[in-house]
Each structure stands twice: as C-alpha cells, then as structure tokens.
Design an enzyme around this catalytic site. Structure first.
Site, PDB file in Angstrom:
ATOM      1  N   CYS A 119       0.861  -1.182   0.000  1.00  0.00           N
ATOM      2  CA  CYS A 119       0.000   0.000   0.000  1.00  0.00           C
ATOM      3  C   CYS A 119       0.896   1.229   0.000  1.00  0.00           C
ATOM      4  CB  CYS A 119      -0.895  -0.008   1.237  1.00  0.00           C
ATOM      5  SG  CYS A 119      -2.280   1.149   1.090  1.00  0.00           S
ATOM      6  N   CYS A 121      -0.127   4.337   1.733  1.00  0.00           N
ATOM      7  CA  CYS A 121      -0.458   5.359   2.725  1.00  0.00           C
ATOM      8  C   CYS A 121       0.673   5.629   3.719  1.00  0.00           C
ATOM      9  CB  CYS A 121      -1.755   5.022   3.446  1.00  0.00           C
ATOM     10  SG  CYS A 121      -1.762   3.404   4.211  1.00  0.00           S
ATOM     11  N   LYS A 195     -12.256  -4.506   2.398  1.00  0.00           N
ATOM     12  CA  LYS A 195     -11.691  -3.613   3.410  1.00  0.00           C
ATOM     13  C   LYS A 195     -12.624  -2.430   3.566  1.00  0.00           C
ATOM     14  CE  LYS A 195      -7.498  -1.067   4.450  1.00  0.00           C
ATOM     15  NZ  LYS A 195      -6.153  -0.752   3.955  1.00  0.00           N
ATOM     16  N   ARG A 205      -3.213   3.921  12.587  1.00  0.00           N
ATOM     17  CA  ARG A 205      -2.701   5.098  11.876  1.00  0.00           C
ATOM     18  C   ARG A 205      -1.682   5.839  12.716  1.00  0.00           C
ATOM     19  NH1 ARG A 205      -8.214   6.611   8.501  1.00  0.00           N
ATOM     20  NH2 ARG A 205      -8.238   4.601   7.430  1.00  0.00           N
ATOM     21  N   GLU A 233     -17.094  -7.764  -4.307  1.00  0.00           N
ATOM     22  CA  GLU A 233     -15.654  -7.458  -4.287  1.00  0.00           C
ATOM     23  C   GLU A 233     -14.833  -8.734  -4.130  1.00  0.00           C
ATOM     24  OE1 GLU A 233     -13.342  -5.128  -4.355  1.00  0.00           O
ATOM     25  OE2 GLU A 233     -14.262  -3.164  -4.064  1.00  0.00           O
ATOM     26  N   LYS A 248     -11.716  -7.236   6.556  1.00  0.00           N
ATOM     27  CA  LYS A 248     -11.078  -6.340   7.514  1.00  0.00           C
ATOM     28  C   LYS A 248     -11.936  -5.117   7.744  1.00  0.00           C
ATOM     29  CE  LYS A 248      -7.125  -3.388   7.724  1.00  0.00           C
ATOM     30  NZ  LYS A 248      -6.043  -2.834   7.003  1.00  0.00           N
ATOM     31  N   SER A 274      -6.399  -2.910  14.754  1.00  0.00           N
ATOM     32  CA  SER A 274      -5.883  -2.170  15.899  1.00  0.00           C
ATOM     33  C   SER A 274      -6.959  -1.720  16.878  1.00  0.00           C
ATOM     34  CB  SER A 274      -5.086  -0.964  15.408  1.00  0.00           C
ATOM     35  OG  SER A 274      -5.886  -0.147  14.574  1.00  0.00           O
ATOM     36  N   TYR A 313      -2.695  -8.823  16.405  1.00  0.00           N
ATOM     37  CA  TYR A 313      -1.667  -8.327  17.308  1.00  0.00           C
ATOM     38  C   TYR A 313      -1.595  -9.178  18.576  1.00  0.00           C
ATOM     39  CZ  TYR A 313      -2.285  -4.462  14.109  1.00  0.00           C
ATOM     40  OH  TYR A 313      -2.385  -3.718  12.959  1.00  0.00           O
TER      41      TYR A 313
HETATM   42  C1  PBG Z   1      -3.373   0.390   4.919  1.00  0.00           C
HETATM   43  C2  PBG Z   1      -3.698  -0.412   6.114  1.00  0.00           C
HETATM   44  C3  PBG Z   1      -4.464  -0.035   7.230  1.00  0.00           C
HETATM   45  C4  PBG Z   1      -4.468  -1.121   8.091  1.00  0.00           C
HETATM   46  C5  PBG Z   1      -3.707  -2.121   7.520  1.00  0.00           C
HETATM   47  N1  PBG Z   1      -3.270  -1.678   6.278  1.00  0.00           N
HETATM   48  C6  PBG Z   1      -5.084   1.230   7.610  1.00  0.00           C
HETATM   49  C7  PBG Z   1      -5.950   2.031   6.775  1.00  0.00           C
HETATM   50  O1  PBG Z   1      -6.516   1.601   5.788  1.00  0.00           O
HETATM   51  O2  PBG Z   1      -6.054   3.178   7.158  1.00  0.00           O
HETATM   52  C8  PBG Z   1      -5.168  -1.152   9.425  1.00  0.00           C
HETATM   53  C9  PBG Z   1      -4.732  -2.187  10.362  1.00  0.00           C
HETATM   54  C10 PBG Z   1      -5.204  -1.999  11.751  1.00  0.00           C
HETATM   55  O3  PBG Z   1      -6.007  -1.110  12.072  1.00  0.00           O
HETATM   56  O4  PBG Z   1      -4.745  -2.789  12.593  1.00  0.00           O
HETATM   57  N2  PBG Z   1      -2.123   0.122   4.436  1.00  0.00           N
END
Ligand code: PBG
Length: 325
Positions: A119, A121, A195, A205, A233, A248, A274, A313
């Site tokens: 990704c 981000c 997602k 984040r 999807e 997710k 998370s 985690y």
């Molecule tokens: C984006 C990504 C995210 C998570 C995993 N890969 C965050 C998002 O889309 O903002 C979230 C994982 C988590 O919250 O534990 N690369």
C-alpha cells in the site's frame, strides 16, 4: 426430550465434540519497521505493539519463532522527510521495505514466511493509498502502475507473499499479471478484498503514521453498511486471481465473513485490527473482563464465521495461552 446436555457432561466429551479449535499455525503477526538501525517505541494506544528498528525487528522475529509463530505481515513506517506525493520509497530497491524484507529473509530464510502489506499510505506525504489527481481524488490507474513497481521490488527482495490493501479496482489482476510476467508466479496474493472504511483503524494510523492529511478513504474503501458489495468485491478478487480473500476489520463484520465463506472455496483471512485490539486491552486494564477467555472467544467467532487465517496483534499472547493448555 432431547438431552443436549449428554455431550456437555465433562471436559473430555466437550473437547471431543468441539466444532472449532484455534491453532497457532493459522495466526499471522503484524510488525512495523522504521528506517533506523536500532529503535523501539511502544504505541500508546496499543500496549505491546512497537515501531521497530532493524535490529529490534530481527529480535522480534527470533522471539516469534521461539513461540511458534512463523508468519509475519510486515509494514514499513517511513519518516516524514522521506515521503513524497507518489510514495516512491515503497518501490525503490534501496527503500525501507525492500531492505527490511531482505534483512528478514537473509537471517531466517524459509523459517519465517514473510508477507508484505502492499500500500502507499505509509509512504505518501498526503497519506492516501496511491497517487492523487489534481482534485485530490485517488487516481486508480496511475496508482495501479506504482503498485506493480512496489510488488516487483518486494518480490525481488524475496518476499513470500504480498497483501495489497489499497482497494484499487483491478489491482489483483494487475499484480498477478506483473508477477507472472516476471517469473514470480509462485508468490501468492492475499487480497484485502473486503476492506471497510472503518473507525477501527484509528490506533494503526498512529503506529503507521498514515492518517490522510486531508479527506478520508471513503472513495476507495468500502461503506461499512454494505454486505452485498463485500461479496461482489470478494468474488471479483477471486476471479482476478487472488489466492486468499480477506475481511477487515474482523469482529464487526462476521456476517460478511460467513457470507463469503458460503460463496467461495478460497481460504479466508480476517484482520483483527488495531481498534479491536485497543478495546480489549483497555477493558482488561480496567479489570472489566476475563482477558484470556474473551480473547479465545473472539478468535473462535472468526473460526465459526468461516475464517481459517487470523491476522492479529494478539498472536504472541495466543501462542502462550494455547501452549499452556
Ligand atoms: C493500509 C492499512 C491499514 C491497516 C492495515 N493496512 C489502515 C488504513 O486503511 O487506514 C489497518 C490495520 C489496523 O487497524 O490494525 N495500508
């Protein structure tokens, strides 16, 4: 009278008829690497989750192996001054993620199965998951092009599996084709096929320093209200060549997991994200719950719904709980 209680009489018979079990082999542990030789910082909202420098990353892998965890999902966390508009560090052969993959593979070879989150981000200065157009809208097809570059850099570094998480249209087909054309046909793709644009990613984040500077991710991640679209999807990603489908977040979307498992024969992964982790940790801190039991109960709910792979985690804690049983 139907006497259901016959099969609940004692632990032996209950174990015998237990329909779902947890197994350490289905757990994947996420790790976050920063571009420093030595560094370790705990995330305030996620006790026991750290940003790790290279030395500590390798130490953590060693500890995982000792506990019996041999699957890692790796995220790169880039310093702000290295970020740019197209996240070029992510597809630089000498960039953070490439070097981190090489370091792990060099030390652990096939003892650790290394999956890389694919990704942008964490690498762009605007915090979105690809390239933006002049209106700040994520440009799908340009972002696909840099995703290919990222995938090839990861493959070349020796990654075992890639997990594209940007929710771009056509990404699975595009990456599969690029990997195959470059002889990486043995690298599987775990698609973040469903997602959601979820509030449960809040603490992540902070770890990944990937909050969008402006706007949100709703033009690419899915609306949390939708389930039919989730199935579309997922089936589309299967058709495009995904090897594993993923849902997710996990806990608030078990209906979606069940639905997909009723319609696809591919393995299904859930990402216990998370926010789910932070909720449980905080409840435990306030002595509101029996932490271990609740943790197992949550994990079993994923299994009942149809997931066979759990990204969490809690993996290390689970290894201890399961080992102690
Ligand atoms: C984006 C990504 C995210 C998570 C995993 N890969 C965050 C998002 O889309 O903002 C979230 C994982 C988590 O919250 O534990 N690369």
């Amino acid at each position: 009278m139907k006497r259901f209680r016959r099969l609940r009489k004692n632990n032996i018979i209950r174990q015998m008829v237990q329909e779902n079990r947890l197994d350490i082999n289905e757990l994947i542990y996420p790790l976050f690497v920063v571009d420093k030789a030595s560094f370790k910082k705990e995330i305030s909202s996620m006790p026991n989750v750290f940003q790790l420098g290279f030395k500590e990353l390798l130490e953590e892998c060693r500890e995982c192996l000792k506990l019996g965890i041999n699957k890692i999902l790796l995220f790169g966390v880039l310093e702000d001054d290295k970020k740019d508009a197209c996240g070029s560090d992510a597809y630089n052969e000498n960039g953070l993620i490439s070097r981190a993959i090489k370091a792990i593979k060099q030390e652990f070879k096939d003892d650790i199965y290394l999956i890389a989150d694919l990704c942008f981000c964490e690498y762009t200065n605007h915090g979105h998951c690809g390239i933006l157009d002049e209106n700040g809208y994520l440009d799908n097809d340009k972002s696909l092009q840099i995703s290919v570059k990222q995938a090839l850099v990861m493959a070349q570094a020796g990654v075992d599996m890639i997990a594209p998480s940007s929710m771009l249209d056509g990404i699975i087909y595009t990456l599969r084709k690029a990997l195959d054309e470059n002889s990486y046909y043995n690298i599987p793709i775990m698609a973040y096929s469903t997602k959601f644009a979820s509030a449960f990613y809040g603490p992540f984040r902070e770890v990944a320093q990937s909050t969008p500077k402006q706007g949100d991710r709703k033009s690419y991640q899915m609306d949390v209200a939708n389930s039919k679209e989730a199935l579309l999807e997922s089936l589309e990603d299967e058709k495009q060549g995904a090897d594993i489908l993923m849902v997710k977040p996990a806990l608030a979307f078990l209906d979606v997991v069940k639905d997909i498992s009723n319609h696809s024969k591919l393995p299904i992964a859930v990402y216990n994200v998370s926010g789910e982790y932070a909720m449980l940790k905080n409840a435990a801190k306030q002595n509101l719950i029996d932490y271990d039991r609740m943790l197992i109960e949550i994990m079993l709910s994923f299994k009942r719904a149809g997931a066979s792979i759990i990204i969490t985690y809690h993996a290390k804690e689970l290894a201890l709980i399961l080992g102690a049983k």
